[in-house]
Motif scaffolding. Structure first.
Motif, mmCIF file in Angstrom:
data_model
loop_
_atom_site.group_PDB
_atom_site.id
_atom_site.type_symbol
_atom_site.label_atom_id
_atom_site.label_comp_id
_atom_site.label_asym_id
_atom_site.label_seq_id
_atom_site.Cartn_x
_atom_site.Cartn_y
_atom_site.Cartn_z
ATOM 1 N N THR A 184 -0.017 4.704 4.581
ATOM 2 C CA THR A 184 -0.375 3.978 5.108
ATOM 3 C C THR A 184 -0.326 2.402 5.718
ATOM 4 O OG1 THR A 184 -2.441 5.705 6.239
ATOM 5 C CG2 THR A 184 -2.614 3.342 6.677
ATOM 6 N N ILE A 185 0.513 2.008 6.795
ATOM 7 C CA ILE A 185 0.844 0.932 6.524
ATOM 8 C C ILE A 185 -0.133 -0.314 6.577
ATOM 9 C CG2 ILE A 185 2.326 -1.034 6.875
ATOM 10 C CD1 ILE A 185 4.490 1.198 6.547
ATOM 11 N N VAL A 222 1.571 -6.341 -0.989
ATOM 12 C CA VAL A 222 0.449 -7.121 -1.588
ATOM 13 C C VAL A 222 0.766 -5.992 -2.331
ATOM 14 C CG1 VAL A 222 0.792 -9.200 0.043
ATOM 15 C CG2 VAL A 222 -0.706 -7.215 0.084
ATOM 16 N N SER A 223 0.044 -4.909 -2.184
ATOM 17 C CA SER A 223 -0.714 -4.215 -2.953
ATOM 18 C C SER A 223 -0.327 -2.244 -2.954
ATOM 19 C CB SER A 223 -1.776 -3.669 -2.852
ATOM 20 O OG SER A 223 -2.428 -3.489 -1.947
ATOM 21 N N GLN A 224 0.192 -1.496 -2.538
ATOM 22 C CA GLN A 224 0.022 -0.381 -2.535
ATOM 23 C C GLN A 224 -0.240 0.697 -4.025
ATOM 24 O OE1 GLN A 224 3.954 -0.650 -5.679
ATOM 25 N NE2 GLN A 224 3.086 1.465 -5.932
ATOM 26 N N SER A 225 -0.615 1.980 -3.334
ATOM 27 C CA SER A 225 -1.354 2.961 -3.707
ATOM 28 C C SER A 225 -0.948 4.675 -3.764
ATOM 29 C CB SER A 225 -3.130 3.104 -2.533
ATOM 30 O OG SER A 225 -3.707 4.443 -3.762
ATOM 31 N N PRO A 226 -0.661 5.452 -4.661
ATOM 32 C CA PRO A 226 -1.420 4.917 -6.474
ATOM 33 C C PRO A 226 -0.508 3.404 -6.847
ATOM 34 C CG PRO A 226 -0.168 6.747 -5.985
ATOM 35 C CD PRO A 226 -0.159 6.694 -4.594
ATOM 36 N N MET A 227 -0.229 3.338 -7.683
ATOM 37 C CA MET A 227 0.119 1.730 -8.385
ATOM 38 C C MET A 227 0.144 1.902 -9.567
ATOM 39 S SD MET A 227 -0.915 -2.162 -8.788
ATOM 40 C CE MET A 227 -1.238 -2.255 -6.838
ATOM 41 N N ARG A 228 1.494 1.719 -10.102
ATOM 42 C CA ARG A 228 2.175 1.628 -11.191
ATOM 43 C C ARG A 228 1.718 1.321 -12.504
ATOM 44 N NH1 ARG A 228 7.239 3.837 -13.328
ATOM 45 N NH2 ARG A 228 7.365 3.592 -15.587
ATOM 46 N N SER A 229 0.796 1.919 -13.724
ATOM 47 C CA SER A 229 -0.163 1.451 -14.467
ATOM 48 C C SER A 229 0.688 1.788 -15.953
ATOM 49 C CB SER A 229 -1.079 1.722 -13.957
ATOM 50 O OG SER A 229 -1.706 2.383 -14.110
ATOM 51 N N ASP A 230 0.053 1.425 -17.034
ATOM 52 C CA ASP A 230 -0.172 1.771 -18.701
ATOM 53 C C ASP A 230 -0.496 3.139 -18.246
ATOM 54 O OD1 ASP A 230 1.051 -0.488 -19.139
ATOM 55 O OD2 ASP A 230 -0.661 -1.243 -20.154
ATOM 56 N N SER A 231 -1.568 3.678 -17.798
ATOM 57 C CA SER A 231 -1.874 5.239 -17.439
ATOM 58 C C SER A 231 -1.584 5.755 -16.366
ATOM 59 C CB SER A 231 -3.230 4.932 -17.439
ATOM 60 O OG SER A 231 -4.076 4.245 -16.297
ATOM 61 N N SER A 282 2.402 6.329 -14.343
ATOM 62 C CA SER A 282 3.351 6.261 -14.146
ATOM 63 C C SER A 282 4.214 6.970 -13.727
ATOM 64 C CB SER A 282 4.256 6.116 -15.453
ATOM 65 O OG SER A 282 4.785 6.960 -15.785
ATOM 66 N N GLN A 283 3.996 8.143 -13.119
ATOM 67 C CA GLN A 283 4.482 9.473 -12.152
ATOM 68 C C GLN A 283 3.723 10.341 -11.358
ATOM 69 O OE1 GLN A 283 6.205 12.329 -15.032
ATOM 70 N NE2 GLN A 283 8.201 10.948 -14.754
ATOM 71 N N THR A 284 4.387 10.612 -10.475
ATOM 72 C CA THR A 284 3.509 11.131 -9.096
ATOM 73 C C THR A 284 4.422 11.769 -9.136
ATOM 74 O OG1 THR A 284 2.009 11.572 -7.399
ATOM 75 C CG2 THR A 284 3.916 10.156 -7.716
ATOM 76 N N SER A 285 3.464 13.514 -8.208
ATOM 77 C CA SER A 285 4.017 14.727 -7.789
ATOM 78 C C SER A 285 5.055 14.340 -6.389
ATOM 79 C CB SER A 285 3.010 15.503 -7.214
ATOM 80 O OG SER A 285 2.256 16.117 -8.520
ATOM 81 N N ILE A 286 6.233 15.011 -6.390
ATOM 82 C CA ILE A 286 6.974 14.844 -5.353
ATOM 83 C C ILE A 286 5.978 15.205 -3.894
ATOM 84 C CG2 ILE A 286 8.795 16.245 -4.343
ATOM 85 C CD1 ILE A 286 10.801 16.459 -6.948
ATOM 86 N N GLY A 287 7.069 13.877 -3.169
ATOM 87 C CA GLY A 287 6.298 14.017 -2.275
ATOM 88 C C GLY A 287 4.561 13.340 -1.600
ATOM 89 N N THR A 288 4.423 12.938 -2.842
ATOM 90 C CA THR A 288 3.624 12.179 -2.804
ATOM 91 C C THR A 288 3.313 11.259 -1.873
ATOM 92 O OG1 THR A 288 2.747 12.373 -5.024
ATOM 93 C CG2 THR A 288 1.257 10.260 -4.319
ATOM 94 N N ARG A 289 2.517 10.601 -1.191
ATOM 95 C CA ARG A 289 2.395 9.378 -0.010
ATOM 96 C C ARG A 289 2.248 8.116 -0.666
ATOM 97 N NH1 ARG A 289 0.932 11.162 5.767
ATOM 98 N NH2 ARG A 289 -0.194 9.091 5.571
ATOM 99 N N ILE A 290 2.612 7.178 -0.208
ATOM 100 C CA ILE A 290 2.206 5.934 -0.395
ATOM 101 C C ILE A 290 1.748 4.717 0.654
ATOM 102 C CG2 ILE A 290 3.231 3.657 -2.421
ATOM 103 C CD1 ILE A 290 3.691 6.494 -3.575
ATOM 104 N N ASN A 291 0.477 4.395 0.127
ATOM 105 C CA ASN A 291 0.330 3.437 1.328
ATOM 106 C C ASN A 291 0.831 1.892 0.426
ATOM 107 O OD1 ASN A 291 -1.149 5.675 2.823
ATOM 108 N ND2 ASN A 291 -3.020 5.865 1.328
ATOM 109 N N LEU A 292 0.460 1.064 2.081
ATOM 110 C CA LEU A 292 0.721 -0.318 1.503
ATOM 111 C C LEU A 292 0.259 -0.857 2.606
ATOM 112 C CD1 LEU A 292 5.097 0.264 1.676
ATOM 113 C CD2 LEU A 292 3.672 0.398 -0.241
ATOM 114 N N THR A 293 0.371 -2.129 1.155
ATOM 115 C CA THR A 293 -0.817 -3.529 2.191
ATOM 116 C C THR A 293 0.528 -4.527 2.381
ATOM 117 O OG1 THR A 293 -3.003 -2.252 1.037
ATOM 118 C CG2 THR A 293 -2.744 -5.149 2.263
#
Length: 263
Positions: free
Chosen positions: A214-215, A230-239, A241-252
């Motif tokens: 979703t945008i 200005v923001s994304q979900s999921p967001m890369r962090s120290d805890s 850093s990876q996600t499954s192939i095909g994961t939906r990335i939501n953007l603001t």
């Protein structure tokens, strides 16, 4: 010479020849009938049908009819232990009383066999099935895991536990195979999208094997060609850093700052 010729024509010679022939025939007949009587020629007891019987019932049947027996054993998968699978002579054969009947029964315990090395050899599924069959082992379930090679054997499991080549197993055991699905790694790095313009962010998401979600537009948008993340979900962090192939990335996204054009 005339005397010998006369003797050959005499009654005495003919009687002598007939006596010799009769004696030979008599000896042959006596020997024939004596041998037939000794071996009980033409008589005997039919061997009962023993294949498929439990070994105790087979032994009881042989004892009742006066036969001796010897028993060997062999392991046969999917056969009930103690079942007779071979007999010699065959059922219905006439044999003398006291004859030894040879039986083969299914052994109570499977002999151990060593697991062949399917991993180092980089065996594929069909090769693994054939190799395991040669060792008297069977293939149970197949489990797919991310790997670049399709159907390559990654692990072998027995009763839910990963086992190594050379492990001793009962012959006839069923093994589960973990195979590659041909899709490579199942997880990818989460891209950093903050401050990227929307088109660049979409390009990064697709390039990472992820899906654009979703945008959401934040604030007043006066120029849709100039928006930044200005923001994304999921967001890369120290805890994370990876996600499954095909994961939906939501953007603001919000309106980007205008650049000054040269005079």
């Amino acid at each position: 010479m005339s005397k010998f010729g006369s003797y050959l024509k005499s009654r005495q010679f003919r009687n002598t020849v007939l006596l010799v022939i009769s004696t030979v025939i008599g000896i042959v007949l006596i020997a024939f009938f004596s041998l037939g009587y000794y071996t009980r020629h033409g008589s005997g007891i039919p061997v009962p049908q023993l294949k498929g019987l439990d070994v105790d019932k087979a032994m009881a049947a042989l004892k009742e009819q006066g036969f001796n027996y010897k028993i060997d054993s062999v392991y046969v998968p999917d056969q009930t232990p103690g079942t007779i699978v071979e007999q010699d002579p065959d059922a219905g054969t006439n044999v003398k009383e006291g004859r030894t009947i040879y039986l083969t029964m299914v052994t109570q315990q499977a002999p151990p066999v060593a697991l062949p090395d399917l991993i180092t050899e980089q065996s594929i599924y069909r090769e693994a099935v054939a190799m395991l069959s040669n060792y008297g082992l069977k293939v149970g379930d197949t489990i797919y895991r991310s790997d670049i090679a399709r159907d390559r054997v990654l692990e072998v499991k027995f009763n839910g536990q990963v086992i190594k080549p050379g492990t001793k197993l009962p012959k006839g055991s069923r093994l589960d195979l973990v195979l590659g699905n041909g899709e490579g790694a199942s997880e990818v790095d989460i891209p950093e999208l903050i401050n990227l313009d929307l088109d660049a962010a979409k390009f990064s998401i697709r390039g990472a094997g992820l899906t654009i979600g979703t945008i959401t537009y934040e604030g007043s948008i006066t120029d849709s060609t100039n928006v930044v993340v200005v923001s994304q979900s999921p967001m890369r962090s120290d805890s994370l850093s990876q996600t499954s192939i095909g994961t939906r990335i939501n953007l603001t996204v919000s309106q980007g700052q205008k650049t000054n054009e040269p005079n």
